[in-house]
Design a protein around this motif. Structure first.
Motif, mmCIF file in Angstrom:
data_model
loop_
_atom_site.group_PDB
_atom_site.id
_atom_site.type_symbol
_atom_site.label_atom_id
_atom_site.label_comp_id
_atom_site.label_asym_id
_atom_site.label_seq_id
_atom_site.Cartn_x
_atom_site.Cartn_y
_atom_site.Cartn_z
ATOM 1 N N SER A 70 54.250 35.791 17.297
ATOM 2 C CA SER A 70 53.086 35.658 18.112
ATOM 3 C C SER A 70 52.425 36.684 18.571
ATOM 4 N N GLN B 82 48.882 35.369 18.478
ATOM 5 C CA GLN B 82 48.570 34.011 18.755
ATOM 6 C C GLN B 82 47.476 33.687 19.911
ATOM 7 N N ASP C 293 56.513 35.166 12.584
ATOM 8 C CA ASP C 293 56.175 33.537 12.967
ATOM 9 C C ASP C 293 55.165 33.535 13.851
ATOM 10 N N ASP C 294 54.113 32.697 13.440
ATOM 11 C CA ASP C 294 52.905 32.562 14.500
ATOM 12 C C ASP C 294 52.071 33.749 14.758
ATOM 13 N N GLU D 113 48.467 32.726 14.695
ATOM 14 C CA GLU D 113 48.228 31.434 14.825
ATOM 15 C C GLU D 113 46.745 31.187 15.740
ATOM 16 N N GLY E 56 54.021 29.864 10.115
ATOM 17 C CA GLY E 56 52.949 29.582 11.125
ATOM 18 C C GLY E 56 51.927 30.780 11.360
ATOM 19 N N LYS F 29 48.578 30.040 10.718
ATOM 20 C CA LYS F 29 48.045 28.210 11.010
ATOM 21 C C LYS F 29 47.050 28.449 11.995
#
Length: 377
Positions: free
Chosen positions: A253, A256, A276-277, A280, A301, A304
């Motif tokens: 993130s 993110q 992850d992310d 995003e 993600g 994403k």
């Protein structure tokens, strides 16, 4: 707690009796000692009048005035020799109205001014070190923040929750690490956010929800990595996102919800891991998505809902892992080319909502055909 008025030592030079009326605590100019640990801790009735600190004092001890919630401030002799403010010295002194430190001050300890949220300004031109949580929750400080040129140490959460800053941030050219949560929730900074080349590392959540920065982001060319949630929800930053070639890992993130970034994306030639992310909902980055050949892992993600990134996208042959929903919702990417076995996929829907075709090497064609039929993509 009942102590209200006292003067220690001789009266400062030039004062007359009437001058003491508004000064409830005064240390005389010939005082032969420093202020030791906990000396006035929790003396909550110390109130009107500022604390005069004479040139004889070089150290303000641990928790010296901690909890003096009605102390309105302090001021220094023009010939001040105060060099060190130790841990917690003025913690929870919530009525202090300004931080104007003498040039003699070099060290500000941990929690020194934590929760001093009434202060409106800060001046500390010659400070070398600021400890962890030193100005935590001092959300009353206004204006820009220019860290001292000679500052070498800036502790974690040093300015966390300082949401009153409403100008630019200048980080200086001596510190090498931005510790975790240093500026977390300092969400009223504005203009560009420039991480100078003297910075080699940025800790997790360092600029978490610093949503006020409304210019471009420039990253140090010497960063080795970007930690988890470093720039999470810095959603007013604009322009391109260019990762230096020195960056090997982007944490979970890290960017993110940085939805204001509206230029192109460049991953840098040294990038190996995307958490992850990580990116995003960076839905306005609009360039072709080019993944460097060095990449080994694309987390779940990670891209994403990056709906403006474009394709075709080439997945490097050395990739080892692609998480679920990695490029899910990247509706502007048309085709994806991959030359790796399907065992690299760690979950479903890695390319959900990507239009166009998935191109694979003939050697793995049948394996991918089965997976497509089973709904993996």
């Amino acid at each position: 707690n009942s102590v209200k008025d006292f003067v220690i030592g001789d009266v400062p030079s030039g004062w007359v009796a009437g001058d003491l009326d508004g000064v409830k605590v005064a240390f005389g100019t010939k005082l032969p000692f420093d202020v030791y640990s906990g000396a006035f801790q929790d003396c909550t009735n110390i109130s009107s009048g500022e604390l005069y600190i004479p040139p004889t004092i070089s150290t303000m001890g641990v928790n010296a005035f901690k909890g003096c919630i009605n102390l309105p401030g302090f001021y220094f002799d023009v010939d001040s020799n105060l060099e060190t403010i130790e841990d917690g010295a003025f913690e929870n002194c919530s009525s202090i109205s300004s931080f104007k430190f003498p040039d003699s001050l070099k060290y500000i300890g941990e929690n020194s001014f934590r929760n001093c949220f009434s202060s409106k300004e800060i001046e500390m031109d010659e400070v070398l070190s600021i400890g962890d949580y030193a100005f935590y929750n001092c959300y009353g400080i206004k204006g820009p923040l220019s860290l001292p040129e000679k500052l070498t140490t800036l502790g974690e959460s040093a300015f966390e929750n300082c949401s009153g800053f409403n100008g630019g941030l200048y980080l200086g050219d001596q510190i090498t690490i931005i510790e975790p949560r240093t500026f977390k929730n300092a969400n009223s900074f504005s203009y560009d956010l420039i991480i100078p080349d003297n910075i080699f590392g940025i800790g997790e959540e360092a600029f978490y929800q610093c949503s006020g920065f409304n210019g471009e982001l420039t990253l140090s060319q010497n960063l080795s990595g970007i930690s988890d949630y470093t720039f999470y929800s810095c959603n007013s930053l604009t322009g391109s996102l260019i990762l230096p070639n020195s960056v090997e890992k982007v944490g979970r993130s890290a960017f993110q919800n940085c939805s204001g970034l509206n230029g192109f994306f460049s991953g840098g030639s040294g990038l190996t891991h995307i958490g992850d992310d990580a990116f995003e909902s960076c839905n306005r980055l609009s360039s072709l998505l080019r993944l460097p050949g060095s990449i080994l892992e694309i987390g779940s993600g990670s891209f994403k809902s990056c709906s403006s990134l474009q394709g075709p996208v080439l997945i490097p042959s050395g990739i080892e892992s692609i998480g679920e929903h990695a490029l899910s919702g990247c509706v502007s990417i048309q085709d994806i080319y991959i030359n790796s076995p399907p065992t690299i996929f760690q979950g479903d829907d890695a390319f959900a909502d990507v239009s166009g075709c998935l191109y694979v090497t003939p050697f793995y064609y049948n394996d991918y055909k089965v997976l497509v039929q089973d709904g993996l993509f």
